[in-house]
Design an enzyme around this catalytic site. Sequence first.
Site, PDB file in Angstrom:
ATOM      1  N   HIS A  95       0.870  -1.177   0.000  1.00 59.85           N
ATOM      2  CA  HIS A  95       0.000   0.000   0.000  1.00 59.85           C
ATOM      3  C   HIS A  95       0.904   1.221   0.000  1.00 59.85           C
ATOM      4  O   HIS A  95       1.700   1.422   0.911  1.00 59.85           O
ATOM      5  CB  HIS A  95      -0.916   0.015   1.230  1.00 59.85           C
ATOM      6  CG  HIS A  95      -1.883   1.160   1.206  1.00 59.85           C
ATOM      7  ND1 HIS A  95      -3.140   1.065   0.646  1.00 59.85           N
ATOM      8  CD2 HIS A  95      -1.765   2.437   1.655  1.00 59.85           C
ATOM      9  CE1 HIS A  95      -3.760   2.221   0.759  1.00 59.85           C
ATOM     10  NE2 HIS A  95      -2.952   3.075   1.365  1.00 59.85           N
ATOM     11  N   CYS A  96       0.767   2.046  -1.030  1.00 60.97           N
ATOM     12  CA  CYS A  96       1.669   3.190  -1.206  1.00 60.97           C
ATOM     13  C   CYS A  96       1.038   4.447  -0.610  1.00 60.97           C
ATOM     14  O   CYS A  96       0.004   4.916  -1.110  1.00 60.97           O
ATOM     15  CB  CYS A  96       1.966   3.400  -2.684  1.00 60.97           C
ATOM     16  SG  CYS A  96       3.068   4.796  -2.993  1.00 60.97           S
ATOM     17  N   PRO A  97       1.625   5.021   0.436  1.00 63.08           N
ATOM     18  CA  PRO A  97       1.059   6.234   1.036  1.00 63.08           C
ATOM     19  C   PRO A  97       1.161   7.453   0.122  1.00 63.08           C
ATOM     20  O   PRO A  97       0.409   8.407   0.281  1.00 63.08           O
ATOM     21  CB  PRO A  97       1.889   6.418   2.317  1.00 63.08           C
ATOM     22  CG  PRO A  97       3.170   5.703   2.047  1.00 63.08           C
ATOM     23  CD  PRO A  97       2.825   4.551   1.166  1.00 63.08           C
ATOM     24  N   GLU A 155      -1.703   6.859  -2.140  1.00 63.02           N
ATOM     25  CA  GLU A 155      -2.898   6.659  -1.327  1.00 63.02           C
ATOM     26  C   GLU A 155      -3.799   5.590  -1.945  1.00 63.02           C
ATOM     27  O   GLU A 155      -5.018   5.739  -2.027  1.00 63.02           O
ATOM     28  CB  GLU A 155      -3.671   7.970  -1.135  1.00 63.02           C
ATOM     29  CG  GLU A 155      -3.242   8.740   0.104  1.00 63.02           C
ATOM     30  CD  GLU A 155      -3.372   7.945   1.389  1.00 63.02           C
ATOM     31  OE1 GLU A 155      -4.353   7.211   1.546  1.00 63.02           O
ATOM     32  OE2 GLU A 155      -2.459   8.039   2.232  1.00 63.02           O
ATOM     33  N   THR A 156      -3.169   4.512  -2.382  1.00 64.76           N
ATOM     34  CA  THR A 156      -3.883   3.344  -2.867  1.00 64.76           C
ATOM     35  C   THR A 156      -2.926   2.167  -2.846  1.00 64.76           C
ATOM     36  O   THR A 156      -1.727   2.331  -2.613  1.00 64.76           O
ATOM     37  CB  THR A 156      -4.425   3.561  -4.288  1.00 64.76           C
ATOM     38  OG1 THR A 156      -5.298   2.478  -4.643  1.00 64.76           O
ATOM     39  CG2 THR A 156      -3.296   3.610  -5.314  1.00 64.76           C
TER      40      THR A 156
END
Length: 295
Positions: A151-153, A156-157
């Site tokens: 999950h890539c901050p 944001e997905t």
Amino acid sequence: MLCKNCQCGVNVCVRLTHTALCIAVPATLLWKNSGLKRAVVDGDDPLYGILYFLVLILSLVMYYTACLTDPGYILMTHAKKRNGIQAISNEQEDSCPSEDEVEDTSLNADCEEPLDKGSKYRYCDFCEIQQPMRSKHCEDCKRCVRKYDHHCPWLETCVGERNHKFFLMFLFVMSVVIIWTFCITLKALESRVQWSEWFKVNLLLFLDILVLIFGGFSVLGLCGFHSYLMLNGLTTWESVSREKITYLKYLDDNYNPFDEGYIRNVYYFLCFLNVRRWETIYFQKAKIKTSNGVV
């Protein structure tokens, strides 16, 4: 837990922050006496300026494509209990691809039973589904994701089977933009005898360099790491948590059942549009390994 509106607000803020940074740094170069200003504003080399901004725009297009593309969320069967009776409503039937849309070894596991019925598949207590191989539940997205990577901050997905290629393309193009911008910024620095004068004249450019250095280390490092994952048919989750994954932890440490060779790995990563049925590849590799006398 964030409500839907709050989460949507976080998504917008993060993505607008990225866009603002991508625009702010070139904007300072257009204001200061830089090679980019001379090329675009003064008209010394308009082709150079056009090419630079085309690459910059491409990086933003790849960023938003990675953000907005479904990472591979698994269709769920929704259960509603009414008066002790469980009513099941399935997702629409046309969500499953037809045979013409899917490769023989790449079936949509939402529409098919697992290949090997004797195999033990992970069950997600949150989504109440049996996860296809290489899937994982994301606590941030509250969904199970196919070929889960992470999950890539900053997006944001999640990064999963459907948007991993766009994430890597974004990293590659962004690396080009950062290196190019860094070179322009360095050449734009003005020399002064006194450090105080130098700092005053070059303050904006100095801040640009700090942003480019910190951002560049992250982007270039991630670009190299995800290129390695692509070439070897791996995901971040499988690479860092191998000992916790049911279908990998009992295999030799150096053995990857999803590695089909560099050329096929790159082809399926970049060019293949549909989701793949990884159970097929996994058990084909297991049979080959067993037939060769290797356990």
